[in-house]
Scaffold this active site. Structure first.
Site, PDB file in Angstrom:
ATOM      1  N   TYR A 158       0.861  -1.192   0.000  1.00  0.00           N
ATOM      2  CA  TYR A 158       0.000   0.000   0.000  1.00  0.00           C
ATOM      3  C   TYR A 158       0.894   1.238   0.000  1.00  0.00           C
ATOM      4  O   TYR A 158       2.055   1.180   0.423  1.00  0.00           O
ATOM      5  CB  TYR A 158      -0.909  -0.010   1.234  1.00  0.00           C
ATOM      6  N   TYR A 194      -0.769 -10.293  -1.530  1.00  0.00           N
ATOM      7  CA  TYR A 194       0.344  -9.688  -0.775  1.00  0.00           C
ATOM      8  C   TYR A 194       0.441 -10.279   0.626  1.00  0.00           C
ATOM      9  O   TYR A 194      -0.545 -10.740   1.178  1.00  0.00           O
ATOM     10  CB  TYR A 194       0.183  -8.164  -0.706  1.00  0.00           C
ATOM     11  N   ARG A 215      -2.546 -12.566   1.643  1.00  0.00           N
ATOM     12  CA  ARG A 215      -3.937 -12.208   1.375  1.00  0.00           C
ATOM     13  C   ARG A 215      -4.148 -12.277  -0.138  1.00  0.00           C
ATOM     14  O   ARG A 215      -3.295 -11.824  -0.904  1.00  0.00           O
ATOM     15  CB  ARG A 215      -4.228 -10.774   1.828  1.00  0.00           C
ATOM     16  N   HIS A 218      -7.095  -8.012  -3.961  1.00  0.00           N
ATOM     17  CA  HIS A 218      -8.424  -7.408  -3.762  1.00  0.00           C
ATOM     18  C   HIS A 218      -8.343  -5.890  -3.849  1.00  0.00           C
ATOM     19  O   HIS A 218      -7.256  -5.304  -3.742  1.00  0.00           O
ATOM     20  CB  HIS A 218      -8.984  -7.808  -2.385  1.00  0.00           C
ATOM     21  N   HIS A 220     -10.254  -2.620  -1.891  1.00  0.00           N
ATOM     22  CA  HIS A 220     -11.129  -2.241  -0.773  1.00  0.00           C
ATOM     23  C   HIS A 220     -12.132  -1.182  -1.229  1.00  0.00           C
ATOM     24  O   HIS A 220     -11.765  -0.258  -1.973  1.00  0.00           O
ATOM     25  CB  HIS A 220     -10.317  -1.599   0.360  1.00  0.00           C
TER      26      HIS A 220
HETATM   27 FE   LIG Z   1      -5.996  -5.023   1.646  1.00  0.00          FE
END
Ligand SMILES: [Fe+2]
Length: 301
Positions: A158, A194, A215, A218, A220
């Protein structure tokens, strides 16, 4: 002078909260005491283990910064976040399913025009166009609804995890407001699966227990329509190898979308594009009601 033994102690501690003025706080504290005591009794917890737990929680708190939330991560990997989500969303017939907020709802979600590129600094990711719509349970479009979006890049990070966050500011995150037909769209890159941050105590826990930290890929979404329950969710990319073993237990079948590979010379909004790209299409159905809308960490007032 009361003499508390293994069995009387719990009742005494529960009673000590008897005069708590806030009834809900009293209930929560008394139930917490009962659960913690039961855990200690059932496991015959040793002094070393108790000390380890105190140290682990201390390190978890020390790892938190204004843009890093290790406690949310701990709650996520222990399944607590998804359980809180589940008990608060028992009835969602016809409404889009919810999932965890996660620890990366950070900083400014700047409102951008439809079709904007939210990945201006990324030069390596595969292009993706996201088209979406927000409606009520009967399919009536909801106009003027703010939708916050955020996701990881093609390296699995991120914006807030990267060294250039201070100079670049937010990227791969933005806010869009639905048009009269409930629609919004944006350009970005294809996110990849990730690992959750593994350089802290939660990572130590995952490593020591031989779990994987991954994970599935995706995006969000946080949809805040007035008169409706806030919708906190992800849209997962179909085909990801971690869909069945998400480290935070966040996947629901209804939230998995097929992302189509495309070669058209123009995006759905008419903008010219060269080379292959991907199209994500997903619609959100909102449930009437109200609820707490989380604020992004570090967001200005
Ligand atoms: Fe996430």
């Amino acid at each position: 002078m009361p003499q508390f033994n293994e069995n009387d102690l719990t009742a005494a501690v529960v009673k000590s909260f008897e005069n708590t003025p806030d009834k809900r706080a009293k209930f929560l504290l008394q139930e917490l005491v009962k659960s913690l005591h039961e855990y200690v009794r059932r496991t015959d917890l040793t002094f070393e283990e108790w000390e380890y737990a105190i140290d682990f929680l201390t390190r978890t708190g020390q790892k938190c910064t204004p843009i890093r939330q290790e406690f949310i991560l701990l709650s996520d990997v222990m399944g607590v976040s998804m359980l809180v989500d589940a008990v608060n969303h028992r009835e969602r017939e016809g409404a889009t399913q919810t999932t965890v907020l996660g620890p990366f709802y950070v900083g400014e979600h700047k409102e951008m025009p439809h079709g904007s590129d939210i990945s201006p600094y990324n030069k390596t990711g595969d292009k993706m166009f996201v088209q979406s719509r927000v409606t009520d349970l009967k399919g009536k479009p909801l106009a003027g609804v703010p939708v916050d979006v955020w996701h990881a890049d093609d390296d699995g990070f991120y914006d807030s995890q990267k060294a250039d966050y201070a100079t670049h500011g937010p990227s791969l995150r933005a806010r869009f407001v639905t048009d009269a037909d409930g629609r919004f769209s944006f350009r970005t890159i294809l996110p990849c699966s990730y690992p959750i941050p593994t350089d802290g105590p939660v990572g130590d826990l995952i490593t020591a227990t031989q779990r994987h930290p991954m994970r599935p890929a995706h995006v969000h979404f946080l949809v805040k329509a007035e008169g409706y329950e806030p919708l906190i969710t992800h849209v997962f990319l179909d085909g990801d190898q971690y869909l069945r073993s998400d480290v935070v237990f966040g996947v629901k079948d209804e939230l998995v979308a097929r992302v189509e590979p495309r070669n058209d010379a123009a995006l759905p909004n008419g903008e010219r594009v060269s080379g292959p790209w991907h199209l994500m299409t997903y619609e959100f159905q909102m449930k009437p009601g109200a609820g707490l809308v989380p604020r992004p960490m570090m967001a200005a007032e």
